[in-house]
Enzyme design. Structure first.
Site, PDB file in Angstrom:
ATOM      1  CG  HIS A   1      -2.151   9.305  -0.873  1.00  0.00           C
ATOM      2  ND1 HIS A   1      -0.853   9.663  -0.604  1.00  0.00           N
ATOM      3  CD2 HIS A   1      -2.457   8.317   0.001  1.00  0.00           C
ATOM      4  CE1 HIS A   1      -0.386   8.931   0.401  1.00  0.00           C
ATOM      5  NE2 HIS A   1      -1.337   8.107   0.781  1.00  0.00           N
TER       6      HIS A   1
ATOM      7  CB  SER B   1      -0.839   4.824   1.634  1.00  0.00           C
ATOM      8  OG  SER B   1      -1.123   5.538   0.483  1.00  0.00           O
TER       9      SER B   1
ATOM     10  CG  ASP C   1      -5.971 -11.689   7.835  1.00  0.00           C
ATOM     11  OD1 ASP C   1      -5.266 -12.001   8.817  1.00  0.00           O
ATOM     12  OD2 ASP C   1      -5.999 -12.326   6.769  1.00  0.00           O
TER      13      ASP C   1
END
Length: 343
Positions: free
Chosen positions: A165, A306, A291
């Site tokens: 992004h 991110s 996990d």
């Protein structure tokens, strides 16, 4: 001496904070069905950006030499989030250029950008009682820094894509226009674990000497694009892989590559729970961290992750984009065909 990334710095680099609201665009590239291989990375790096223009953080009153309260910028209609581009027709590249124009003490024609539209106003500086210098009553910035994750490097060209992004301004939500930027070697020193309603965060520092790893060339709506100096300087946990076609991605087990400690990139299992069939959306998938190691360490997806690459069936699927604030074990991911083209 290490240069610690302060809270203020982290607030400035919104592209790296997964809980913020971002502006997305439609997918802008389509990968051909070929044997082209990309190197998934997943390593965090320090990011520094030089903005194109000077951004107004806020306006502030000051006393002139007659003891009167003044705020010329506010009176002229300037607001937080505006980006000053020119003063008396001259390009304003940074805060030094802005101050030089103000210190002339004359009425200034100011060209600025607001919500993508260019506006113009006139501001007259006043001499301040506090320091005897001219002021227009603004707090400004011309740069931003923080940490973020490199998604992949094209081994043929050395081009990289990061974050998944764009980096936007917290006060306006607008994607930052940049003139240049660097990615630097960094180290993750601790993790603020996420919880319901409180997204966690990777805490990192720039490495000693601010070792440069590459140049940032573009800040796009769906990620940073640039070139690296040496691909061998990056850690990775898998070999180059082919790109998955969107129609071949399916619900089920996958894994992400993330750097949550030191410089080590590790594989962590996730589940692709939902696939968005709307090809115009960049929120292409909903993923859930399964996990146990990652859940124990971070609580799920945290700010700074991110851009972490997602691999399924030995193919490159996409990248993590942001977390569900009230369910940090879940988040959105972007498909490869919605990431910016690194070429």
């Amino acid at each position: 001496m290490r240069n610690k990334i302060t809270n203020r710095h982290r607030q400035l680099c919104i592209g790296m904070l997964l809980s913020w609201t971002f502006i997305f665009c439609s997918p802008n590239i389509t990968f051909a069905e070929s044997e082209k291989l990309l190197q998934p990375v997943g390593q965090t790096v320090g990011i520094t950006l030089q903005m194109d223009g000077v951004t107004i953080v806020d306006t502030a009153d000051f006393e002139d030499q007659d003891g009167k309260s003044q705020n010329p910028a506010k009176d002229a209609g300037i607001k937080a989030g505006d980006i000053i581009k020119k003063m008396d027709g001259k390009h304003v590249a940074d805060t030094k250029a802005l101050d030089a124009a103000v210190q002339e003490g004359n009425e200034i024609v100011v060209s600025y950008e607001r919500n993508g539209k260019l506006e113009e106003t006139t501001i007259t500086p006043y001499l301040a009682e506090a320091d005897g210098r001219y002021h227009i009553g603004v707090w400004v910035k011309d740069a931003a820094s923080g940490i973020g994750t490199v998604t992949y490097i094209d081994p043929e060209t050395g081009q990289f894509v990061a974050l998944g992004h764009g980096i936007s301004d917290p006060s306006s939500g607008q994607i930052l226009e940049i003139s240049e930027g660097d990615i630097l070697k960094s180290t993750v020193v601790s993790v603020q674990k996420g919880g319901r309603g409180e997204p966690g965060e990777l805490i990192g520092v720039f490495a000693d000497g601010r070792e440069k790893l590459g140049d940032i060339e573009r800040n796009t709506l769906t990620g940073l694009v640039g070139s690296v100096d040496d691909i061998s300087a990056f850690q990775t946990a898998c070999e180059p892989v082919p790109i998955a076609k969107r129609e071949n991605v399916h619900e089920g087990t996958a894994y992400i590559l993330s750097n949550i400690e030191g410089n080590k990139v590790e594989k962590f299992e996730v589940e692709i729970q939902k696939i968005n069939k709307d090809t115009e959306s960049t929120k292409g998938m909903v993923i859930k961290v399964t996990d146990g190691r990652l859940l124990e360490k971070t609580g799920g997806i945290v700010q700074g992750m991110s851009g972490s690459p997602i691999i399924q069936d030995d193919h490159f699927v996409g990248a993590v984009t942001h977390v569900f604030v009230n369910a940090p074990e879940k988040g959105y991911a972007i498909f490869m065909d919605a990431l910016p083209n690194a070429d």
